[in-house]
Write a protein that holds these residues in place. Structure first.
Motif, PDB file in Angstrom:
ATOM      1  N   SER A  53       0.829  -1.211   0.000  1.00 49.84           N
ATOM      2  CA  SER A  53       0.000   0.000   0.000  1.00 49.84           C
ATOM      3  C   SER A  53       0.860   1.256   0.000  1.00 49.84           C
ATOM      4  CB  SER A  53      -0.927  -0.013   1.220  1.00 49.84           C
ATOM      5  OG  SER A  53      -1.647   1.203   1.318  1.00 49.84           O
ATOM      6  N   ILE A  54       1.922   1.245   0.788  1.00 46.61           N
ATOM      7  CA  ILE A  54       2.839   2.388   0.838  1.00 46.61           C
ATOM      8  C   ILE A  54       3.550   2.563  -0.497  1.00 46.61           C
ATOM      9  CG2 ILE A  54       5.022   3.178   1.862  1.00 46.61           C
ATOM     10  CD1 ILE A  54       4.004   1.857   4.504  1.00 46.61           C
ATOM     11  N   TRP A  55       4.038   1.464  -1.067  1.00 43.92           N
ATOM     12  CA  TRP A  55       4.765   1.554  -2.342  1.00 43.92           C
ATOM     13  C   TRP A  55       3.844   2.016  -3.469  1.00 43.92           C
ATOM     14  CZ3 TRP A  55       6.837  -3.946  -1.109  1.00 43.92           C
ATOM     15  CH2 TRP A  55       7.913  -3.855  -0.224  1.00 43.92           C
ATOM     16  N   GLU A  56       2.623   1.548  -3.460  1.00 45.26           N
ATOM     17  CA  GLU A  56       1.680   1.966  -4.503  1.00 45.26           C
ATOM     18  C   GLU A  56       1.383   3.461  -4.402  1.00 45.26           C
ATOM     19  OE1 GLU A  56      -0.819  -2.196  -5.281  1.00 45.26           O
ATOM     20  OE2 GLU A  56      -1.607  -0.677  -3.876  1.00 45.26           O
ATOM     21  N   GLU A  57       1.217   3.959  -3.195  1.00 48.52           N
ATOM     22  CA  GLU A  57       0.968   5.397  -3.031  1.00 48.52           C
ATOM     23  C   GLU A  57       2.194   6.204  -3.433  1.00 48.52           C
ATOM     24  OE1 GLU A  57      -0.254   8.743   0.323  1.00 48.52           O
ATOM     25  OE2 GLU A  57      -0.724   6.631   0.707  1.00 48.52           O
ATOM     26  N   ALA A  58       3.374   5.690  -3.110  1.00 46.27           N
ATOM     27  CA  ALA A  58       4.600   6.379  -3.510  1.00 46.27           C
ATOM     28  C   ALA A  58       4.694   6.470  -5.028  1.00 46.27           C
ATOM     29  CB  ALA A  58       5.820   5.659  -2.936  1.00 46.27           C
ATOM     30  N   ALA A  59       4.363   5.394  -5.697  1.00 42.49           N
ATOM     31  CA  ALA A  59       4.445   5.366  -7.164  1.00 42.49           C
ATOM     32  C   ALA A  59       3.457   6.333  -7.798  1.00 42.49           C
ATOM     33  CB  ALA A  59       4.190   3.946  -7.668  1.00 42.49           C
ATOM     34  N   SER A  60       2.292   6.501  -7.169  1.00 44.55           N
ATOM     35  CA  SER A  60       1.263   7.351  -7.763  1.00 44.55           C
ATOM     36  C   SER A  60       1.359   8.812  -7.337  1.00 44.55           C
ATOM     37  CB  SER A  60      -0.126   6.820  -7.402  1.00 44.55           C
ATOM     38  OG  SER A  60      -0.345   6.878  -6.002  1.00 44.55           O
ATOM     39  N   SER A  61       1.991   9.072  -6.178  1.00 47.16           N
ATOM     40  CA  SER A  61       1.996  10.428  -5.632  1.00 47.16           C
ATOM     41  C   SER A  61       3.288  11.193  -5.866  1.00 47.16           C
ATOM     42  CB  SER A  61       1.734  10.372  -4.125  1.00 47.16           C
ATOM     43  OG  SER A  61       2.849   9.792  -3.450  1.00 47.16           O
ATOM     44  N   GLY A  62       4.376  10.456  -6.118  1.00 54.68           N
ATOM     45  CA  GLY A  62       5.668  11.116  -6.242  1.00 54.68           C
ATOM     46  C   GLY A  62       6.352  11.345  -4.903  1.00 54.68           C
ATOM     47  N   ARG A  63       5.686  11.013  -3.819  1.00 54.09           N
ATOM     48  CA  ARG A  63       6.332  11.096  -2.508  1.00 54.09           C
ATOM     49  C   ARG A  63       7.110   9.801  -2.249  1.00 54.09           C
ATOM     50  NH1 ARG A  63       2.487  12.377   2.234  1.00 54.09           N
ATOM     51  NH2 ARG A  63       1.078  10.925   1.159  1.00 54.09           N
ATOM     52  N   THR A  64       8.014   9.845  -1.279  1.00 53.43           N
ATOM     53  CA  THR A  64       8.804   8.662  -0.981  1.00 53.43           C
ATOM     54  C   THR A  64       8.032   7.733  -0.049  1.00 53.43           C
ATOM     55  OG1 THR A  64       9.878   9.501   1.024  1.00 53.43           O
ATOM     56  CG2 THR A  64      10.863  10.107  -1.107  1.00 53.43           C
ATOM     57  N   SER A  65       8.447   6.467  -0.029  1.00 49.97           N
ATOM     58  CA  SER A  65       7.798   5.513   0.872  1.00 49.97           C
ATOM     59  C   SER A  65       8.009   5.916   2.322  1.00 49.97           C
ATOM     60  CB  SER A  65       8.330   4.098   0.624  1.00 49.97           C
ATOM     61  OG  SER A  65       9.731   4.030   0.808  1.00 49.97           O
ATOM     62  N   ALA A  66       9.169   6.502   2.631  1.00 52.69           N
ATOM     63  CA  ALA A  66       9.435   6.945   4.001  1.00 52.69           C
ATOM     64  C   ALA A  66       8.498   8.076   4.387  1.00 52.69           C
ATOM     65  CB  ALA A  66      10.887   7.379   4.139  1.00 52.69           C
ATOM     66  N   GLU A  67       8.272   9.012   3.499  1.00 52.21           N
ATOM     67  CA  GLU A  67       7.372  10.130   3.783  1.00 52.21           C
ATOM     68  C   GLU A  67       5.940   9.650   3.995  1.00 52.21           C
ATOM     69  OE1 GLU A  67       9.523  13.765   1.284  1.00 52.21           O
ATOM     70  OE2 GLU A  67       8.197  12.354   0.248  1.00 52.21           O
ATOM     71  N   ILE A  68       5.520   8.725   3.160  1.00 54.22           N
ATOM     72  CA  ILE A  68       4.145   8.219   3.264  1.00 54.22           C
ATOM     73  C   ILE A  68       3.952   7.455   4.575  1.00 54.22           C
ATOM     74  CG2 ILE A  68       2.513   6.562   2.270  1.00 54.22           C
ATOM     75  CD1 ILE A  68       3.798   7.426  -0.485  1.00 54.22           C
ATOM     76  N   ALA A  69       4.901   6.603   4.918  1.00 54.38           N
ATOM     77  CA  ALA A  69       4.788   5.851   6.169  1.00 54.38           C
ATOM     78  C   ALA A  69       4.776   6.794   7.366  1.00 54.38           C
ATOM     79  CB  ALA A  69       5.946   4.853   6.278  1.00 54.38           C
ATOM     80  N   ASP A  70       5.662   7.794   7.364  1.00 54.19           N
ATOM     81  CA  ASP A  70       5.703   8.754   8.469  1.00 54.19           C
ATOM     82  C   ASP A  70       4.375   9.499   8.600  1.00 54.19           C
ATOM     83  OD1 ASP A  70       8.302   8.036   8.983  1.00 54.19           O
ATOM     84  OD2 ASP A  70       9.198   9.923   8.329  1.00 54.19           O
ATOM     85  N   ALA A  71       3.827   9.939   7.478  1.00 49.87           N
ATOM     86  CA  ALA A  71       2.576  10.690   7.508  1.00 49.87           C
ATOM     87  C   ALA A  71       1.442   9.837   8.052  1.00 49.87           C
ATOM     88  CB  ALA A  71       2.236  11.201   6.112  1.00 49.87           C
ATOM     89  N   ARG A  72       1.373   8.583   7.630  1.00 50.93           N
ATOM     90  CA  ARG A  72       0.316   7.705   8.124  1.00 50.93           C
ATOM     91  C   ARG A  72       0.471   7.461   9.627  1.00 50.93           C
ATOM     92  NH1 ARG A  72      -0.490   2.872   3.593  1.00 50.93           N
ATOM     93  NH2 ARG A  72      -0.871   4.219   1.795  1.00 50.93           N
TER      94      ARG A  72
END
Length: 354
Positions: free
Chosen positions: A327-346
């Motif tokens: 889920s994190i990797w898919e959001e990273a691929a679609s958003s342009g944000r990094t997986s680390a940023e997405i995990a931290d935000a969640r």
């Protein structure tokens, strides 16, 4: 040293306790980052810090990581961590462990401890003689409990499988080359799981004799600790201490995937962007290495709620780790944000700091 709240790794921690017991020689730090979701849970690390400032930085980063890890694992626990400052000889006495147990007890249940680097199941049994706010204790039959290391390794193994499928399109680990940095409690078990699944392994550890023995057992290659991060491979798996991913090491990586169990792998938050710029798939450490705390939490709440949780149920919960990563990797691929940023935000959203 700067004031505690001026340190880069201070993140609005709720409480930081400096513990000193002259009679036993205990020097320890207990940091509670967040109790938003429940009691702050995280292991105790026994380590020699040549510079005691590094002990403070370590406990701050580790406790914050536990807040994120527990939240992302769906556990009703906050984040905390303890470090016991060992001398150069790593002297550890029953009196020291008793004094540490007393310090945990004085927190009245706000902190729940367990094993970490340098602390064994036997050590936690000694601590448990002075406080009930302990997990990772020996289990009976098929009940959850005991050393969390095997559960951590199992979760990382599943996460590496998911990474190989997501990045490389591999449905099997057969022939996938994994370079493992650190072959101790977690890394060694991970190596055995990967070898059983057909992976090709390259190993390195500061305990060269132990790494050589494991390499012989598994038919793996062995390199020095200085070389492991430059090995050309499919997956680089850091399973020793943190802070290994910095400007120089990321530039030297020859792997499309970083997925391992070490805590705080990114030396600084911006290093997640450097990995993304090199198109290296990164498994946020506190997501992939949550298997141990899932076991610890299951054991603790089973005890406090007077019910039973078996190992099969714990493994089912750990099996949810790959889905979180994808889920994190898919959001990273679609958003342009990094997986680390997405995990931290969640994680920040989950602990009420989003």
């Amino acid at each position: 040293m700067s004031a505690l709240w001026d340190l880069p790794d201070y993140d609005d921690h709720e409480v930081v306790h400096f513990v000193r017991d002259h009679a036993s020689g205990l020097s320890a730090i207990i940091a509670l980052h967040s109790t938003h979701l429940g009691p702050a849970a995280g292991g105790t690390r026994f380590w020699h810090y040549a510079d005691k400032t590094n002990a403070v930085k370590d406990v701050l980063r580790l406790s914050r990581g536990m807040s994120y890890k527990n939240a992302m694992a769906g556990l009703p626990m906050g984040g905390g961590k303890a470090v016991i400052l060992a001398d150069e000889d790593r002297t550890k006495t029953p009196a020291m462990l008793a004094a540490f147990g007393d310090a945990v007890e004085r927190l009245g249940g706000r902190y729940v401890t367990a094993e970490d680097v340098g602390i064994s199941v036997a050590d936690m049994q000694a601590v448990a003689e002075r406080t009930s706010f302990v997990s990772g204790l020996p289990a009976e039959g098929d009940n959850a409990g005991g050393d969390p290391g095997p559960f951590t390794a199992f979760g990382i193994f599943l996460g590496i499988q998911a990474a190989a499928k997501f990045k490389l399109g591999r449905d099997s680990m057969d022939g996938v080359h994994v370079a493992i940095q650190g072959t101790g409690s977690v890394g060694g078990r991970l190596a055995r799981l990967l070898a059983k699944d057909g992976a090709k392994l390259t190993l390195a550890d500061i305990d060269a004799d132990g790494a050589n023995d494991l390499a012989s057992e598994l038919g793996a290659e062995i390199v020095s600790t200085d070389e492991i991060m430059q090995v050309e491979c499919d997956v680089f798996s850091p399973n020793a201490l943190g802070g290994v991913l910095d400007d120089a090491s990321i530039a030297a990586l020859r792997s499309p995937i970083v997925a391992g169990g070490a805590n705080n792998q990114l030396a600084r938050p911006e290093h997640g962007k450097l990995l993304a710029q090199r198109e290296i798939l990164y498994a946020p450490d506190y997501v992939i290495n949550a298997g141990g705390i899932i076991s610890v939490a299951s054991e603790y709440f089973a005890k406090t709620e007077n019910r039973e949780v078996d190992v099969a149920e714990v493994r089912e919960r750990i099996a949810e780790i790959p889905g979180r990563l994808v889920s994190i990797w898919e959001e990273a691929a679609s958003s342009g944000r990094t997986s680390a940023e997405i995990a931290d935000a969640r994680a920040q959203e989950l602990i009420g700091r989003g």
